[in-house]
Design a protein around this motif. Sequence first.
Motif, PDB file in Angstrom:
ATOM      1  N   GLY A 168      -6.803  -3.094  -4.686  1.00 39.39           N
ATOM      2  CA  GLY A 168      -5.853  -3.232  -3.589  1.00 39.39           C
ATOM      3  C   GLY A 168      -6.497  -2.759  -2.307  1.00 39.39           C
ATOM      4  O   GLY A 168      -7.553  -2.106  -2.322  1.00 39.39           O
ATOM      5  N   GLU A 169      -5.874  -3.072  -1.203  1.00 44.93           N
ATOM      6  CA  GLU A 169      -6.435  -2.709   0.089  1.00 44.93           C
ATOM      7  C   GLU A 169      -6.337  -1.205   0.342  1.00 44.93           C
ATOM      8  O   GLU A 169      -5.423  -0.537  -0.149  1.00 44.93           O
ATOM      9  CB  GLU A 169      -5.716  -3.452   1.215  1.00 44.93           C
ATOM     10  N   ILE A 170      -7.272  -0.692   1.112  1.00 53.34           N
ATOM     11  CA  ILE A 170      -7.173   0.651   1.681  1.00 53.34           C
ATOM     12  C   ILE A 170      -6.976   0.474   3.178  1.00 53.34           C
ATOM     13  O   ILE A 170      -7.847  -0.072   3.870  1.00 53.34           O
ATOM     14  CB  ILE A 170      -8.435   1.494   1.402  1.00 53.34           C
ATOM     15  N   VAL A 171      -5.838   0.897   3.679  1.00 56.60           N
ATOM     16  CA  VAL A 171      -5.516   0.784   5.095  1.00 56.60           C
ATOM     17  C   VAL A 171      -5.711   2.150   5.744  1.00 56.60           C
ATOM     18  O   VAL A 171      -5.122   3.147   5.305  1.00 56.60           O
ATOM     19  CB  VAL A 171      -4.071   0.292   5.299  1.00 56.60           C
ATOM     20  N   CYS A 172      -6.538   2.207   6.772  1.00 54.10           N
ATOM     21  CA  CYS A 172      -6.889   3.465   7.438  1.00 54.10           C
ATOM     22  C   CYS A 172      -6.127   3.598   8.750  1.00 54.10           C
ATOM     23  O   CYS A 172      -6.460   2.934   9.735  1.00 54.10           O
ATOM     24  CB  CYS A 172      -8.389   3.534   7.693  1.00 54.10           C
ATOM     25  N   LEU A 185      -3.683   1.675  -1.187  1.00 54.47           N
ATOM     26  CA  LEU A 185      -3.332   2.985  -0.648  1.00 54.47           C
ATOM     27  C   LEU A 185      -3.534   2.984   0.867  1.00 54.47           C
ATOM     28  O   LEU A 185      -4.447   2.331   1.385  1.00 54.47           O
ATOM     29  CB  LEU A 185      -4.190   4.083  -1.284  1.00 54.47           C
ATOM     30  N   GLU A 186      -2.679   3.741   1.545  1.00 57.38           N
ATOM     31  CA  GLU A 186      -2.800   3.929   2.994  1.00 57.38           C
ATOM     32  C   GLU A 186      -3.186   5.368   3.260  1.00 57.38           C
ATOM     33  O   GLU A 186      -2.605   6.298   2.680  1.00 57.38           O
ATOM     34  CB  GLU A 186      -1.487   3.594   3.691  1.00 57.38           C
ATOM     35  N   PRO A 229       1.020 -15.179   7.670  1.00 59.84           N
ATOM     36  CA  PRO A 229       0.114 -14.126   7.208  1.00 59.84           C
ATOM     37  C   PRO A 229       0.434 -13.641   5.797  1.00 59.84           C
ATOM     38  O   PRO A 229       1.535 -13.863   5.282  1.00 59.84           O
ATOM     39  CB  PRO A 229       0.369 -12.998   8.210  1.00 59.84           C
ATOM     40  N   VAL A 230      -0.528 -12.958   5.186  1.00 58.93           N
ATOM     41  CA  VAL A 230      -0.260 -12.156   4.000  1.00 58.93           C
ATOM     42  C   VAL A 230       0.622 -10.994   4.438  1.00 58.93           C
ATOM     43  O   VAL A 230       0.323 -10.311   5.424  1.00 58.93           O
ATOM     44  CB  VAL A 230      -1.568 -11.618   3.388  1.00 58.93           C
ATOM     45  N   LEU A 231       1.716 -10.769   3.730  1.00 55.09           N
ATOM     46  CA  LEU A 231       2.652  -9.714   4.112  1.00 55.09           C
ATOM     47  C   LEU A 231       2.308  -8.420   3.378  1.00 55.09           C
ATOM     48  O   LEU A 231       1.997  -8.429   2.189  1.00 55.09           O
ATOM     49  CB  LEU A 231       4.082 -10.130   3.785  1.00 55.09           C
ATOM     50  N   MET A 232       2.392  -7.322   4.107  1.00 53.34           N
ATOM     51  CA  MET A 232       2.067  -6.015   3.545  1.00 53.34           C
ATOM     52  C   MET A 232       3.102  -5.010   4.006  1.00 53.34           C
ATOM     53  O   MET A 232       3.607  -5.089   5.134  1.00 53.34           O
ATOM     54  CB  MET A 232       0.668  -5.585   4.016  1.00 53.34           C
ATOM     55  N   SER A 233       3.447  -4.035   3.134  1.00 56.36           N
ATOM     56  CA  SER A 233       4.344  -2.953   3.541  1.00 56.36           C
ATOM     57  C   SER A 233       3.797  -1.628   3.048  1.00 56.36           C
ATOM     58  O   SER A 233       2.948  -1.583   2.143  1.00 56.36           O
ATOM     59  CB  SER A 233       5.766  -3.173   3.002  1.00 56.36           C
ATOM     60  N   GLU A 234       4.282  -0.544   3.653  1.00 55.51           N
ATOM     61  CA  GLU A 234       3.865   0.818   3.318  1.00 55.51           C
ATOM     62  C   GLU A 234       5.097   1.631   2.937  1.00 55.51           C
ATOM     63  O   GLU A 234       5.482   2.577   3.615  1.00 55.51           O
ATOM     64  CB  GLU A 234       3.131   1.455   4.503  1.00 55.51           C
ATOM     65  N   SER A 235       5.732   1.256   1.840  1.00 53.91           N
ATOM     66  CA  SER A 235       7.019   1.822   1.452  1.00 53.91           C
ATOM     67  C   SER A 235       6.831   3.017   0.527  1.00 53.91           C
ATOM     68  O   SER A 235       7.004   2.914  -0.692  1.00 53.91           O
ATOM     69  CB  SER A 235       7.886   0.744   0.793  1.00 53.91           C
ATOM     70  N   GLY A 236       6.510   4.162   1.084  1.00 54.33           N
ATOM     71  CA  GLY A 236       6.259   5.353   0.282  1.00 54.33           C
ATOM     72  C   GLY A 236       7.517   6.057  -0.169  1.00 54.33           C
ATOM     73  O   GLY A 236       7.690   6.370  -1.353  1.00 54.33           O
ATOM     74  N   ARG A 237       8.427   6.329   0.764  1.00 56.11           N
ATOM     75  CA  ARG A 237       9.669   7.039   0.434  1.00 56.11           C
ATOM     76  C   ARG A 237      10.451   6.282  -0.640  1.00 56.11           C
ATOM     77  O   ARG A 237      10.939   6.878  -1.602  1.00 56.11           O
ATOM     78  CB  ARG A 237      10.522   7.196   1.693  1.00 56.11           C
ATOM     79  N   ALA A 238      10.565   4.965  -0.475  1.00 51.56           N
ATOM     80  CA  ALA A 238      11.348   4.170  -1.424  1.00 51.56           C
ATOM     81  C   ALA A 238      10.663   4.052  -2.778  1.00 51.56           C
ATOM     82  O   ALA A 238      11.316   3.772  -3.778  1.00 51.56           O
ATOM     83  CB  ALA A 238      11.596   2.778  -0.845  1.00 51.56           C
ATOM     84  N   THR A 239       9.352   4.291  -2.831  1.00 53.17           N
ATOM     85  CA  THR A 239       8.617   4.173  -4.083  1.00 53.17           C
ATOM     86  C   THR A 239       8.746   5.417  -4.950  1.00 53.17           C
ATOM     87  O   THR A 239       8.867   5.322  -6.175  1.00 53.17           O
ATOM     88  CB  THR A 239       7.128   3.884  -3.811  1.00 53.17           C
ATOM     89  N   VAL A 285       0.859  -1.182   0.000  1.00 52.40           N
ATOM     90  CA  VAL A 285       0.000   0.000   0.000  1.00 52.40           C
ATOM     91  C   VAL A 285       0.896   1.234   0.000  1.00 52.40           C
ATOM     92  O   VAL A 285       1.908   1.282   0.702  1.00 52.40           O
ATOM     93  CB  VAL A 285      -0.972   0.040   1.204  1.00 52.40           C
ATOM     94  N   TYR A 286       0.529   2.206  -0.822  1.00 55.26           N
ATOM     95  CA  TYR A 286       1.286   3.463  -0.895  1.00 55.26           C
ATOM     96  C   TYR A 286       0.705   4.453   0.102  1.00 55.26           C
ATOM     97  O   TYR A 286      -0.493   4.758   0.056  1.00 55.26           O
ATOM     98  CB  TYR A 286       1.214   4.033  -2.309  1.00 55.26           C
TER      99      TYR A 286
END
Length: 648
Positions: free
Chosen positions: A153-157, A133-134, A341-351, A107-108
């Motif tokens: 894709g998922e929306i993480v709040c 997206l986050e 588990p399903v693995l998730m990351s929030e890698s915004g800076r690196a993206t 998620v971005y």
Amino acid sequence: MGNRASTTVTSQSAWGIDDSRALYNVSGWGHPYFQVSQQGHVEVAVPQQSGRPLDVPQLVRDLQAQGLQLPLLVHFDDIVVDRQRQLFEAFQTAISACDYPQPYRAVYPVKVNQQRHIVETVAEFGRRYGFGLEAGSKPELAIALSTLQPGQGEIVCNGYKDRSYVHLALMAQQLGHRVIIVLENPRELAIVLSVADEMQVWPLLGVRAKLWERSSGHWSQSVGVRAKFGLSTAAMLQVVDRLREKDLLDCLQLLHYHIGSQVATVETHARAVREAAQIFVRLAQEGAPVTYLDVGGGLSVDYDGSHSAVHSSCEYNLSDYANTIVSTVQQVCCSQGVASPVLMSESGRATISHQSVLIFDVLGTHAVGAERVEVETEAAPVVQQMLGLRDRIPSDSLLSDFRQVNELKQEALQQFSSGELSLSDRSLVEQLYWNCCQRLWTQVQELPPENPEAIGLRELEPLMATMYYGNFSVFQSLPDSWAIDQIFPVMPIHRLDEQPTVSATLVDLTCDSDGNLDRFVGRDGHISSVLPLHTLDAADGEPYWIGVFLTGAYQEILGDLHNLFGDTDVAHIRWDDSEETGYRVNRIELGDRLSDVLGYVHFNAEHASRRVQCLADLALAEGKISVSTAEEIADSFWAHLQSTTYLR
């Protein structure tokens, strides 16, 4: 401004583009996107693209021909796409190598750069990888809801939530989005359950854990057990008990943690994900059907290209990161007999850091200590002493000379403050002081770097640096360089086949002493207080362009209006072989005009224009100006209101 610089970089007998590549460490921070061409120009390419490299100076000229002005922010959309691909493939490779039974989801984080075209690019080209997206606030959630396709894709709040935020999240779920509401504090559970009951929606919940493990650097104090976000293990168990009582434990789908931004070592990631995996296992053993483990952000960007553990760098690559996450989680879950588990990351800076380049022109320079000063015999004693010191430099000890120079300067200041020293004598002391420093600096540059006197006189380097006046605002375009001493790669984008002979610092247009850049990436990623630049030749009228790289994360949204310098013009570029240039301009966004920034501080441009018209009419009535001048003033003021906030 416009003075020929006197601070020089040590000369070399021959200079080529390889020397420039090494001097600015381009291969360190720029790989694989930025390089120096045989023509001495910065060029940009995406290895996975079939398109040819783009010449950045030529691109600037093309954009100027279309009416854009410097300073200019250029976004290379294909780099965003490539960073998404690399992240996804790194995890896919690690999952295959470890025979991990679950997929990876990304998620971005919208907060990293909320600009519409950036978010839409992430969503459009991330669809093939299931990028979600986050959101950390209700406005960001509105962006996510309206940008993603349901099921993409998922929306993480994340972030603090009230009833309105929760209502919007559950409304998105009604529209077909997979929305996970992460509980940041215990009171949010009651709010979510109440709104969900009213809307008759089965919520998907996550919990954010406060880990004991935390990173080092700027954000180390905002994470860990004292973090403002997240649940302690006791609070987490209370959430589990409350959901079990309500027969809603099946709603708990995700465990989330965040250990800070720009985590420089993979060992820190390993310790954090091991702790989080153990919490995941315990939640599963409590009967919670947690499906996702969200490892948050922290994936680092190598801003200085040193590939080290310092905060401005990153000692690991994407493969190291993904392998660490996957293998550690698998080992912990397998050892406890719990499904992975399903693995998730929030890698915004690196993206998105790599896709953005700020380009500005140099307006002029100012050097110190260049002109030799002669002194009359009737000058004050402290002036004569400073003169004598200058004429005997260098002596046996440069350190002793520098100490005496500063002592005499301080003595002169005290005499001036007490009224004993005239203004003209003070002026002579100042000029002689810079003459002395210049002589000392010339000697220091001839010493080996490890020489004790060279080490002891390092403070002379920034003191003697030539100031280059840049047409930009640090506070608007590079706020992190001011606020948290963030390092960004800075270098000329042309003339790289010539030797830069000036040691410089960069100052911006704002009326603030902090509006400068004085920490730069040097050879092998070493951080220097000066930037090697070329001399300006005012005779040929050619502009001198500087690029600041890796600026895609946070800078646009954090920028402020110091002195009311607004947003710059922006161009979004896509490679396109069907175009003669090899690219197309995907989108242009004109920067703020004077009327825009006046509106931000609640001044109305039309009202201001009417006021000026009234003043012109009054001056005309009093016979101060002619009718034509009155009309010209009114028209010119309105034209100024439509112009850029930067210099032209």
